[in-house]
Design an enzyme around this catalytic site. Structure first.
Site, mmCIF file in Angstrom:
data_model
loop_
_atom_site.group_PDB
_atom_site.id
_atom_site.type_symbol
_atom_site.label_atom_id
_atom_site.label_comp_id
_atom_site.label_asym_id
_atom_site.label_seq_id
_atom_site.Cartn_x
_atom_site.Cartn_y
_atom_site.Cartn_z
ATOM 1 N N SER A 1 -8.034 -3.596 1.379
ATOM 2 C CA SER A 1 -6.989 -2.623 1.701
ATOM 3 C C SER A 1 -7.484 -1.372 2.410
ATOM 4 C CB SER A 1 -6.248 -2.261 0.415
ATOM 5 O OG SER A 1 -7.158 -1.981 -0.636
ATOM 6 N N LYS B 1 -2.164 1.693 4.816
ATOM 7 C CA LYS B 1 -1.029 2.592 4.601
ATOM 8 C C LYS B 1 -0.366 3.057 5.893
ATOM 9 C CE LYS B 1 -1.236 3.894 -0.112
ATOM 10 N NZ LYS B 1 -2.582 3.487 -0.557
HETATM 11 C C1 LIG Z 1 -2.747 2.892 -1.692
HETATM 12 C C2 LIG Z 1 -3.821 1.915 -1.781
HETATM 13 C C3 LIG Z 1 -3.719 0.769 -2.582
HETATM 14 C C4 LIG Z 1 -2.545 0.505 -3.513
HETATM 15 O O1 LIG Z 1 -1.281 0.543 -2.892
HETATM 16 P P1 LIG Z 1 0.041 0.822 -3.759
HETATM 17 O O2 LIG Z 1 1.155 0.594 -2.825
HETATM 18 O O3 LIG Z 1 -0.021 2.237 -4.231
HETATM 19 O O4 LIG Z 1 0.019 -0.113 -4.925
HETATM 20 C C5 LIG Z 1 -4.750 -0.149 -2.546
HETATM 21 N N1 LIG Z 1 -5.848 0.052 -1.798
HETATM 22 C C6 LIG Z 1 -5.996 1.141 -1.017
HETATM 23 C C7 LIG Z 1 -7.236 1.280 -0.198
HETATM 24 C C8 LIG Z 1 -4.990 2.100 -0.978
HETATM 25 O O5 LIG Z 1 -5.152 3.178 -0.200
#
Ligand SMILES: *Cc1c(COP(=O)(O)O)cnc(C)c1O
Length: 335
Positions: free
Chosen positions: A303, A52
């Site tokens: 992510s 993010k």
């Molecule tokens: C925010 C997030 C997501 C999903 O992202 P979106 O843009 O809201 O779909 C996936 N994995 C992690 C670790 C996140 O922090």
């Protein structure tokens, strides 16, 4: 107001040297399971432990001249990203979140120098405080997913993935509000039109999935989940991410809490890595045969790694975990 490849390339110039160039490698275990190279894009190696930062940095860089500070409503990782990006830019950051957010995430954000406000039992309650801060204190709101600069920032992951492996057949994206999936799909499909992009969510409270089924954004009940970073709604007045996901995602697949539990063990015992439940949903989907069998190399985005470590320890020991008041039965890995 389209978001296209040029927006993502512009974001790439903003974040260069700060939130880019995470490693990518093919997991031997997942490659054997998939029958094709199965790559991990290691966004958990970001300085805040999650992707993010890309969107947050790009959004902060594009704020109007004279903005006094920023605010957002976040399940954790977006809050961290905004806090980090604001601190770098010398701006005040106020992060609003619900009581469901794990304590580790709250402390992580405070440590980055931001103010934290805990409001209510849902993202929607926290959002009311965000709107007050915008109206009364002149802060700029940065949406976790429904903002063109955030989406463009997340899209830089797609550029990097195709630079490493241009022949990817499919990308499996953990899906919540859809900013990550939308950005990655815009980039990937611009560079490689035949590529497939799948969203993966947990079974309970999958807001984008339910909205795509309904043909319009809908409210969903929030449930405690191992994939807590995939919780929250997409906003009934969604401006960008819903339409983009509707147009660009080839399918959305759901996985159960037990499947996420197992996938966290797989990543730990087979690849020696720790990630949040929300990061391993594609492993779960592949291992349970919920994704089409690949004919060429595929990839997912690990992510984030900002997991509750007490919970991680229990899972790796094969113990049960409590989700809200409900017990999720444990099972030692390999039994
Ligand atoms: C925010 C997030 C997501 C999903 O992202 P979106 O843009 O809201 O779909 C996936 N994995 C992690 C670790 C996140 O922090």
């Amino acid at each position: 107001m389209r978001i296209d490849l040029s927006d993502i390339e512009a974001a790439q110039r903003v974040i260069i040297g700060q939130a880019d160039a995470t490693p990518m490698f093919a997991s031997p275990f997942m490659t054997a399971a998939a029958g094709q190279p199965f790559w991990y894009k290691c966004e958990l190696m970001q300085p805040i432990g999650a992707f993010k930062l890309r969107g947050a940095m790009n959004a902060v860089a594009n704020l109007p001249e004279g903005t006094r500070g920023v605010t957002c409503c976040s399940t954790g990782n977006h809050g961290r990203g905004v806090a980090y990006a604001a601190a770098k830019a010398g701006l005040r950051a106020v992060i609003c979140m619900s009581e469901l957010v794990p304590g580790a995430k709250v402390e992580g954000i405070k440590a980055l120098g931001a103010e934290v406000r805990i409001v209510g039992r849902s993202q929607d309650d926290a959002q009311i405080e965000v709107l007050r801060l915008v109206a009364e204190e002149g802060l700029a709101e940065i949406s976790p997913f429904d903002d063109r600069h955030v989406i463009a920032g997340q899209g830089t992951i797609g550029l990097e993935m195709l630079a490493v492996c241009p022949e990817l057949e499919a990308i499996y994206v953990p899906l919540s509000g859809g900013g990550l999936a939308a950005g990655v799909a815009i980039a990937a499909k611009a560079l490689s039109p035949a590529i497939k992009v799948y969203g993966i969510s947990m079974e309970s409270g999958a807001a984008m999935y339910e909205s795509l089924q309904a043909g319009a954004p809908v409210d969903v009940k929030e449930w405690p989940s191992l994939a807590d970073s995939l919780g929250g709604g997409i906003g009934l007045n969604n401006r960008f991410s819903f339409a983009l996901c509707q147009g660009l995602l080839d399918d959305v697949v759901l996985v159960s809490e037990a499947e996420i539990y197992h996938a966290m063990q797989v990543l730990f015992y087979e690849d020696r890595m720790v990630a949040e439940g929300g990061s391993v949903v594609a492993l779960a989907a592949m291992l349970t045969g919920k994704l089409p069998k690949p004919q060429g190399p595929v990839a997912t985005i690990l992510s984030g790694r900002n997991a509750d470590m007490a919970q991680v320890s229990r899972i790796m020991a094969g113990q049960s975990v409590m989700l809200g008041g409900v017990e999720l039965k444990g099972r030692p890995y390999g039994t």
